[in-house]
Design an enzyme around this catalytic site. Structure first.
Site, PDB file in Angstrom:
ATOM      1  N   CYS A 108      -3.092   5.476   5.483  1.00  0.00           N
ATOM      2  CA  CYS A 108      -4.553   5.486   5.484  1.00  0.00           C
ATOM      3  C   CYS A 108      -5.110   5.828   6.874  1.00  0.00           C
ATOM      4  O   CYS A 108      -4.362   5.913   7.851  1.00  0.00           O
ATOM      5  CB  CYS A 108      -5.058   4.120   5.052  1.00  0.00           C
ATOM      6  SG  CYS A 108      -4.724   2.860   6.278  1.00  0.00           S
ATOM      7  N   CYS A 117       0.829  -1.219   0.000  1.00  0.00           N
ATOM      8  CA  CYS A 117       0.000   0.000   0.000  1.00  0.00           C
ATOM      9  C   CYS A 117       0.859   1.263   0.000  1.00  0.00           C
ATOM     10  O   CYS A 117       0.362   2.347  -0.260  1.00  0.00           O
ATOM     11  CB  CYS A 117      -0.943   0.012   1.194  1.00  0.00           C
ATOM     12  SG  CYS A 117      -0.076   0.080   2.774  1.00  0.00           S
ATOM     13  N   ASP A 158       2.281   2.670   2.578  1.00  0.00           N
ATOM     14  CA  ASP A 158       2.207   3.445   3.817  1.00  0.00           C
ATOM     15  C   ASP A 158       3.500   3.315   4.625  1.00  0.00           C
ATOM     16  O   ASP A 158       4.125   2.255   4.647  1.00  0.00           O
ATOM     17  CB  ASP A 158       1.021   2.984   4.672  1.00  0.00           C
ATOM     18  CG  ASP A 158      -0.304   3.373   4.037  1.00  0.00           C
ATOM     19  OD1 ASP A 158      -0.270   4.045   2.988  1.00  0.00           O
ATOM     20  OD2 ASP A 158      -1.351   3.005   4.581  1.00  0.00           O
ATOM     21  N   CYS A 199      -2.779  -2.789   8.690  1.00  0.00           N
ATOM     22  CA  CYS A 199      -2.416  -1.448   9.174  1.00  0.00           C
ATOM     23  C   CYS A 199      -2.008  -1.536  10.651  1.00  0.00           C
ATOM     24  O   CYS A 199      -1.079  -0.854  11.077  1.00  0.00           O
ATOM     25  CB  CYS A 199      -3.579  -0.480   9.010  1.00  0.00           C
ATOM     26  SG  CYS A 199      -4.365  -0.574   7.399  1.00  0.00           S
TER      27      CYS A 199
END
Ligand code: FES
Length: 134
Positions: A58, A33, A35, A102
């Protein structure tokens, strides 16, 4: 999709920023992603007395960063090491399955910061003992 707690932590995250005099820093990223998360810890007598984070990611990444800093603050290193991604997700009243990675980032960043702190302590001890023997 997100719990109320996730939205609260995302819109009003705690402990955001940099600790200039951090004793340990952990940085992790997710190549899928993109991140990135950076965690800073200040340690006194084996306890995390201050902690901050920077997250480029995110909503769930920011919410989990905020939550893990709240969970880790004031804990001993041993206690903080035991904080898992599930602890973080549970404290946020759950995360959508697709967003569980996450919380993995947050736990990994904290654990890496602790690892970095320990490494630096070992190096300091080594330098001290070398100084003594010269
Ligand atoms: Fe990757 Fe949230 S989508 S950390």
């Amino acid at each position: 999709m997100y719990s109320k707690r996730v939205i609260e932590a995302f819109t009003n995250p705690h402990n955001v920023g940099v600790l200039e005099d951090a004793d340990g820093i952990g940085e992790v990223g997710n190549p899928v992603c993109g991140d990135i998360m950076k965690m800073y810890i200040k340690v006194r007598d084996g306890r995390i007395v201050d902690i901050k984070f920077q997250t480029f990611g995110c909503a769930a990444a920011i919410a989990t960063s905020s939550m893990i800093t709240d969970l880790a603050k004031g804990k001993t290193l041993e206690e903080a090491e035991k904080i898992t991604r599930n602890d973080v997700a549970e404290s946020l009243d759950g995360l959508p399955p697709i967003k569980m990675h996450c919380s993995n980032l947050a736990a990994d960043a904290l654990h890496k910061a602790i690892e970095d702190y320990r490494k630096k302590q070992t190096e300091k001890r080594l330098v001290k003992s070398l100084d003594k023997n010269i």
